[in-house]
Design a protein around this motif. Sequence first.
Motif, PDB file in Angstrom:
ATOM      1  N   GLY A 197     -39.049  -9.508 -20.934  1.00 28.94           N
ATOM      2  CA  GLY A 197     -39.409  -8.646 -19.817  1.00 28.94           C
ATOM      3  C   GLY A 197     -38.267  -8.501 -18.837  1.00 28.94           C
ATOM      4  O   GLY A 197     -37.196  -9.087 -18.995  1.00 28.94           O
ATOM      5  N   ASP A 198     -38.505  -7.703 -17.812  1.00 29.27           N
ATOM      6  CA  ASP A 198     -37.530  -7.408 -16.767  1.00 29.27           C
ATOM      7  C   ASP A 198     -37.562  -8.526 -15.729  1.00 29.27           C
ATOM      8  O   ASP A 198     -38.575  -8.732 -15.058  1.00 29.27           O
ATOM      9  N   VAL A 199     -36.462  -9.233 -15.574  1.00 32.44           N
ATOM     10  CA  VAL A 199     -36.434 -10.381 -14.668  1.00 32.44           C
ATOM     11  C   VAL A 199     -36.564  -9.979 -13.206  1.00 32.44           C
ATOM     12  O   VAL A 199     -36.858 -10.824 -12.355  1.00 32.44           O
ATOM     13  N   PHE A 200     -36.344  -8.705 -12.889  1.00 34.78           N
ATOM     14  CA  PHE A 200     -36.379  -8.275 -11.498  1.00 34.78           C
ATOM     15  C   PHE A 200     -37.749  -7.765 -11.054  1.00 34.78           C
ATOM     16  O   PHE A 200     -37.918  -7.380  -9.898  1.00 34.78           O
ATOM     17  N   VAL A 201     -38.720  -7.736 -11.953  1.00 35.88           N
ATOM     18  CA  VAL A 201     -40.073  -7.334 -11.578  1.00 35.88           C
ATOM     19  C   VAL A 201     -40.774  -8.522 -10.927  1.00 35.88           C
ATOM     20  O   VAL A 201     -40.897  -9.587 -11.541  1.00 35.88           O
ATOM     21  N   PRO A 202     -41.227  -8.394  -9.673  1.00 37.44           N
ATOM     22  CA  PRO A 202     -41.895  -9.518  -8.997  1.00 37.44           C
ATOM     23  C   PRO A 202     -43.139  -9.968  -9.760  1.00 37.44           C
ATOM     24  O   PRO A 202     -43.852  -9.162 -10.354  1.00 37.44           O
ATOM     25  N   SER A 203     -43.386 -11.273  -9.742  1.00 36.85           N
ATOM     26  CA  SER A 203     -44.553 -11.819 -10.431  1.00 36.85           C
ATOM     27  C   SER A 203     -45.070 -13.036  -9.668  1.00 36.85           C
ATOM     28  O   SER A 203     -44.325 -13.982  -9.413  1.00 36.85           O
ATOM     29  N   LYS A 204     -46.344 -13.001  -9.300  1.00 38.42           N
ATOM     30  CA  LYS A 204     -46.951 -14.140  -8.613  1.00 38.42           C
ATOM     31  C   LYS A 204     -47.025 -15.361  -9.524  1.00 38.42           C
ATOM     32  O   LYS A 204     -47.083 -16.496  -9.047  1.00 38.42           O
ATOM     33  N   ASP A 205     -47.005 -15.137 -10.832  1.00 36.39           N
ATOM     34  CA  ASP A 205     -47.100 -16.249 -11.778  1.00 36.39           C
ATOM     35  C   ASP A 205     -45.911 -17.197 -11.672  1.00 36.39           C
ATOM     36  O   ASP A 205     -46.004 -18.358 -12.077  1.00 36.39           O
ATOM     37  N   PHE A 206     -44.786 -16.708 -11.146  1.00 40.27           N
ATOM     38  CA  PHE A 206     -43.577 -17.524 -11.106  1.00 40.27           C
ATOM     39  C   PHE A 206     -43.158 -17.872  -9.679  1.00 40.27           C
ATOM     40  O   PHE A 206     -42.051 -18.333  -9.447  1.00 40.27           O
ATOM     41  N   LEU A 234     -32.555 -12.703  -2.450  1.00 47.03           N
ATOM     42  CA  LEU A 234     -33.657 -13.156  -1.600  1.00 47.03           C
ATOM     43  C   LEU A 234     -34.990 -13.051  -2.336  1.00 47.03           C
ATOM     44  O   LEU A 234     -35.871 -13.905  -2.172  1.00 47.03           O
ATOM     45  N   GLN A 235     -35.142 -12.030  -3.167  1.00 46.07           N
ATOM     46  CA  GLN A 235     -36.366 -11.896  -3.955  1.00 46.07           C
ATOM     47  C   GLN A 235     -36.434 -12.948  -5.057  1.00 46.07           C
ATOM     48  O   GLN A 235     -37.488 -13.549  -5.297  1.00 46.07           O
ATOM     49  N   LEU A 236     -35.309 -13.195  -5.726  1.00 44.06           N
ATOM     50  CA  LEU A 236     -35.296 -14.218  -6.770  1.00 44.06           C
ATOM     51  C   LEU A 236     -35.521 -15.613  -6.191  1.00 44.06           C
ATOM     52  O   LEU A 236     -36.087 -16.491  -6.856  1.00 44.06           O
ATOM     53  N   GLU A 237     -35.100 -15.814  -4.946  1.00 45.09           N
ATOM     54  CA  GLU A 237     -35.270 -17.128  -4.311  1.00 45.09           C
ATOM     55  C   GLU A 237     -36.746 -17.517  -4.211  1.00 45.09           C
ATOM     56  O   GLU A 237     -37.079 -18.708  -4.199  1.00 45.09           O
ATOM     57  N   GLU A 238     -37.626 -16.529  -4.161  1.00 47.10           N
ATOM     58  CA  GLU A 238     -39.057 -16.818  -4.072  1.00 47.10           C
ATOM     59  C   GLU A 238     -39.573 -17.556  -5.303  1.00 47.10           C
ATOM     60  O   GLU A 238     -40.647 -18.160  -5.263  1.00 47.10           O
ATOM     61  N   ARG A 239     -38.812 -17.537  -6.390  1.00 48.98           N
ATOM     62  CA  ARG A 239     -39.229 -18.242  -7.606  1.00 48.98           C
ATOM     63  C   ARG A 239     -38.787 -19.703  -7.612  1.00 48.98           C
ATOM     64  O   ARG A 239     -39.181 -20.464  -8.501  1.00 48.98           O
TER      65      ARG A 239
END
Length: 336
Positions: A197-206, A234-239
């Motif tokens: 999948g696309d790593v840049f798509v936000p996901s609550k699962d991660f 900053l978005q990736l940091e949420e994981r």
Amino acid sequence: MRGYALSLTNLLPPSHLSIDIKFKSFAFSIAATHSLIPTPKPSLLLSTHHSKSNSHFSFSVAAQQQVQPGEEENIQLVSSIKTDYNDILIVDTPKARMLLLDSSYSVHSVLYHGSKWTCSYWDEFASLPAIVPKGPIAILGLGGGTAAHLMLDLWPSLQLDGWEIDQILIDKVRDYFGLSDLEKTTEDGGVLNIHVGDVFVPSKDFHERYAGIVVDLFADGKVLPQLQEVNTWLQLEERLMANGRFMVNCGGVGGGPSARDESTHPETLWSGKSWLSNPAMKALSKAFPGQVSWKRMPKENGANFMALTGPLPDLNSWSASVPSPLSQSVKNWRPL
């Protein structure tokens, strides 16, 4: 390409392929994203040609300058296919199997015969588990699993999540790079879980899932443009969980192949501020001010810029917790 879909333009499918891949500086050092074998040798040129009337590629390595007769290396095509995301070439040399992707035919993965060590930046990723909290680690841009092989060998209880966007690529590397073996749980509980999948798509699962995230995302021989944007980090940091870290392959000067950096002034290439010439490094420094360390791989090991987020670890403790040659190389990290 790794981890993110970009349109492929001006790309001929393998059935019409006629390309030149330059090997520079040392044996099997491809003038693209990654360097391979740190044994000094004269420059080589790999030529591959294919016509409609021939069902097989013809590979030959010829000397450009100093190579003497009889010093040519044999290269064998293992598999080739064009997908929606990639032109995929898998080749064997006497020393290693290599995965070449996209229009640049950059080496995205290498698996040496008889060793999981590469003497390149892939090895550095295996030092990350020693300095992050206990928990799973993600690899964004799994490729052929070069880093995953070594990480699970050194850390057999490690939980790895590997990300790629191309299902056909994953099928190929399962067959030809042993990824299917890594998907089997080890006696110590370690395993590689593959996500397509696309790593840049936000996901609550991660959300806050990972203790560490390895980032190795390239297309057409360059770091993905998304990684040159502060908001992406900053978005990736949420994981990341609390005290988690990124370890990033930022490529060479300009985010492109290190082997092409020769046109830049040597003082710029190896100065303490050389990281300013790398767009991914600059984005990281703005996203995490005062919380980024860096190093540059030696010239003989590829010259890639590497970035690490979070406070600079105690280098002596880090060195003591990893095997050689990592025990020496981790001491080269320094704050921006």
